[in-house]
Motif scaffolding. Sequence first.
Motif, PDB file in Angstrom:
ATOM      1  N   TRP A 198       1.061  -1.458  -0.089  1.00 11.12           N
ATOM      2  CA  TRP A 198      -0.080  -0.088  -0.161  1.00 11.12           C
ATOM      3  C   TRP A 198       1.361   1.357   0.616  1.00 11.12           C
ATOM      4  O   TRP A 198       1.938   1.134   0.596  1.00 11.12           O
ATOM      5  N   ASP A 218      -9.499  -1.003   3.376  1.00  9.81           N
ATOM      6  CA  ASP A 218      -9.151  -1.616   3.059  1.00  9.81           C
ATOM      7  C   ASP A 218      -7.872  -2.234   2.488  1.00  9.81           C
ATOM      8  O   ASP A 218      -7.408  -4.411   2.995  1.00  9.81           O
ATOM      9  N   PRO A 272     -11.239  -4.510  -0.844  1.00  8.70           N
ATOM     10  CA  PRO A 272     -10.309  -4.588  -1.743  1.00  8.70           C
ATOM     11  C   PRO A 272     -11.572  -3.296  -2.641  1.00  8.70           C
ATOM     12  O   PRO A 272     -11.552  -4.274  -2.951  1.00  8.70           O
ATOM     13  N   ALA A 273     -11.322  -2.170  -2.467  1.00  7.28           N
ATOM     14  CA  ALA A 273     -11.001  -1.120  -3.770  1.00  7.28           C
ATOM     15  C   ALA A 273     -10.967  -1.780  -5.164  1.00  7.28           C
ATOM     16  O   ALA A 273     -10.173  -3.074  -5.366  1.00  7.28           O
ATOM     17  N   ARG A 298      -5.318   1.148  -5.393  1.00  2.00           N
ATOM     18  CA  ARG A 298      -5.530   0.953  -4.132  1.00  2.00           C
ATOM     19  C   ARG A 298      -4.713   0.205  -3.251  1.00  2.00           C
ATOM     20  O   ARG A 298      -3.397   0.750  -2.402  1.00  2.00           O
TER      21      ARG A 298
END
Length: 157
Positions: free
Chosen positions: A109, A131, A138-139, A143
Amino acid sequence: MATAATTTTATQPAARHHSAGKPVRWAADVVGMMREGARVRLDYSARSLWRVDRMIEEIRREGTPWAAAERVLRGLGAYAGEVIIREGGGEWLSSGGDLWVRTPDGRVWDPIDEARRCYSGDGSLRLLCLDAVGEFAPAAPTRSHPLGAPPPDPRPA
């Protein structure tokens, strides 16, 4: 009269990799700055990221120039990374001068870049944290890392 010696044993936090030094310091700096300057308490909880998203939105609405906002955004992104690490585990990684958070599930991330995306009106540190810590699916793939781009080297620097 003899007195009994009392010893206390404090548990030491787990040692962190050296790449964690900068973002931990940036996060602490922004927590102090928000507490002193804006009278906002940040407690390293996922809930506090709602407030951080609102602060970034306010900075953007005020028309703060990028040069003036950049350091604060870096600190707020580092703060979000620390929230992810404290809430769900993980570690800071350094790759090519960039700093990333790797969660225990192996995903990578970029909370500092997400803070910059928030400033441009297209991001959310709160949703990134949700997320990352797995509270819901998770989107978009952006991301964790850009679609089609390889993630950074997962080995700590």
